[in-house]
Write an enzyme that holds these catalytic residues in place. Structure first.
Site, mmCIF file in Angstrom:
data_model
loop_
_atom_site.group_PDB
_atom_site.id
_atom_site.type_symbol
_atom_site.label_atom_id
_atom_site.label_comp_id
_atom_site.label_asym_id
_atom_site.label_seq_id
_atom_site.Cartn_x
_atom_site.Cartn_y
_atom_site.Cartn_z
ATOM 1 N N PHE A 258 0.839 -1.200 0.000
ATOM 2 C CA PHE A 258 0.000 0.000 0.000
ATOM 3 C C PHE A 258 0.876 1.254 0.000
ATOM 4 O O PHE A 258 0.577 2.216 -0.710
ATOM 5 C CB PHE A 258 -0.961 0.007 1.188
ATOM 6 C CG PHE A 258 -1.930 1.153 1.155
ATOM 7 C CD1 PHE A 258 -3.000 1.147 0.274
ATOM 8 C CD2 PHE A 258 -1.764 2.249 1.982
ATOM 9 C CE1 PHE A 258 -3.894 2.217 0.220
ATOM 10 C CE2 PHE A 258 -2.651 3.309 1.949
ATOM 11 C CZ PHE A 258 -3.714 3.292 1.061
ATOM 12 N N ARG A 259 1.967 1.245 0.770
ATOM 13 C CA ARG A 259 2.873 2.396 0.766
ATOM 14 C C ARG A 259 3.483 2.599 -0.618
ATOM 15 O O ARG A 259 3.588 3.734 -1.091
ATOM 16 C CB ARG A 259 3.982 2.213 1.807
ATOM 17 C CG ARG A 259 3.515 2.393 3.229
ATOM 18 C CD ARG A 259 4.683 2.490 4.201
ATOM 19 N NE ARG A 259 5.524 1.304 4.208
ATOM 20 C CZ ARG A 259 5.302 0.221 4.943
ATOM 21 N NH1 ARG A 259 4.246 0.173 5.744
ATOM 22 N NH2 ARG A 259 6.133 -0.813 4.891
ATOM 23 N N LEU B 152 -1.480 16.107 -17.594
ATOM 24 C CA LEU B 152 -1.475 15.550 -18.946
ATOM 25 C C LEU B 152 -2.876 15.378 -19.540
ATOM 26 O O LEU B 152 -3.027 15.409 -20.756
ATOM 27 C CB LEU B 152 -0.759 14.198 -18.960
ATOM 28 C CG LEU B 152 0.748 14.239 -18.774
ATOM 29 C CD1 LEU B 152 1.294 12.827 -18.636
ATOM 30 C CD2 LEU B 152 1.421 14.967 -19.925
ATOM 31 N N ARG C 66 -8.558 13.244 -17.363
ATOM 32 C CA ARG C 66 -8.011 13.390 -16.013
ATOM 33 C C ARG C 66 -8.614 12.366 -15.063
ATOM 34 O O ARG C 66 -7.908 11.772 -14.248
ATOM 35 C CB ARG C 66 -8.245 14.809 -15.497
ATOM 36 C CG ARG C 66 -7.400 15.844 -16.176
ATOM 37 C CD ARG C 66 -7.598 17.233 -15.566
ATOM 38 N NE ARG C 66 -7.010 18.213 -16.448
ATOM 39 C CZ ARG C 66 -7.704 19.044 -17.216
ATOM 40 N NH1 ARG C 66 -9.014 19.062 -17.193
ATOM 41 N NH2 ARG C 66 -7.079 19.891 -18.007
ATOM 42 N N TRP D 56 -3.254 4.636 -19.085
ATOM 43 C CA TRP D 56 -2.221 5.636 -19.343
ATOM 44 C C TRP D 56 -1.677 5.519 -20.771
ATOM 45 O O TRP D 56 -1.489 6.529 -21.445
ATOM 46 C CB TRP D 56 -1.115 5.541 -18.296
ATOM 47 C CG TRP D 56 -1.504 6.215 -17.010
ATOM 48 C CD1 TRP D 56 -2.463 5.809 -16.127
ATOM 49 C CD2 TRP D 56 -0.975 7.429 -16.498
ATOM 50 N NE1 TRP D 56 -2.544 6.694 -15.083
ATOM 51 C CE2 TRP D 56 -1.638 7.695 -15.284
ATOM 52 C CE3 TRP D 56 0.022 8.303 -16.925
ATOM 53 C CZ2 TRP D 56 -1.349 8.819 -14.517
ATOM 54 C CZ3 TRP D 56 0.308 9.412 -16.145
ATOM 55 C CH2 TRP D 56 -0.376 9.669 -14.960
ATOM 56 N N GLU E 221 -6.040 -2.574 -3.342
ATOM 57 C CA GLU E 221 -5.001 -2.979 -2.388
ATOM 58 C C GLU E 221 -5.527 -2.981 -0.955
ATOM 59 O O GLU E 221 -5.183 -3.864 -0.162
ATOM 60 C CB GLU E 221 -3.776 -2.068 -2.493
ATOM 61 C CG GLU E 221 -2.630 -2.491 -1.588
ATOM 62 C CD GLU E 221 -2.119 -3.888 -1.887
ATOM 63 O OE1 GLU E 221 -2.009 -4.692 -0.938
ATOM 64 O OE2 GLU E 221 -1.824 -4.181 -3.062
#
Length: 123
Positions: free
Chosen positions: A33-34, A50, A57, A114, A71
């Site tokens: 998770f971090r 972008l 967005r 992406w 997660e």
């Protein structure tokens, strides 16, 4: 108005505090998770910059948020399974593997979104 009504702000406040506690717990105890939160912190501003419009967005940043959500669910499943017992069991392994696969698919979704959005923009 009755405390159990639609606008019981105490209940909303308690629920929000449980959610914040869950986020803090995940950050403190879950390395994956971090890592994914770091990915979010780095890529979300880039996605906002972008993306040409609100749809792009929201796709770029929303796919990153989805990874965090999945997660958190994966970590919750692992914690619940571990609470039941540490001895190996086929169903415990299956639950953990399936939850892990969900995280993997959410990461693939990030890559796909992406690539498609940025290819459309720059390709």
């Amino acid at each position: 108005m009755a405390p159990n009504g639609l606008f019981d702000l105490r209940r909303v406040w308690r629920a929000a505090s449980y959610s914040v506690s869950g986020l803090k717990t995940a950050l403190a105890n879950e390395a994956a998770f971090r890592q994914e939160m770091t990915l979010f912190v780095l890529l979300a501003p880039l996605g906002l910059w972008l993306g040409r419009d609100g749809v792009e967005r929201s796709l770029l940043v929303g796919s990153l948020v989805l990874v965090l959500v999945v997660e958190l669910l994966n970590s919750a499943i692992e914690a619940a399974v571990n609470r039941i017992g540490n001895e190996p069991h086929e169903l415990s392994g299956r639950a953990k593997d399936i939850a892990s696969a969900a995280v993997f698919l959410s990461l693939l979704l990030v890559a796909l979104v992406w690539v498609l959005v940025l290819f459309d923009r720059f390709g």
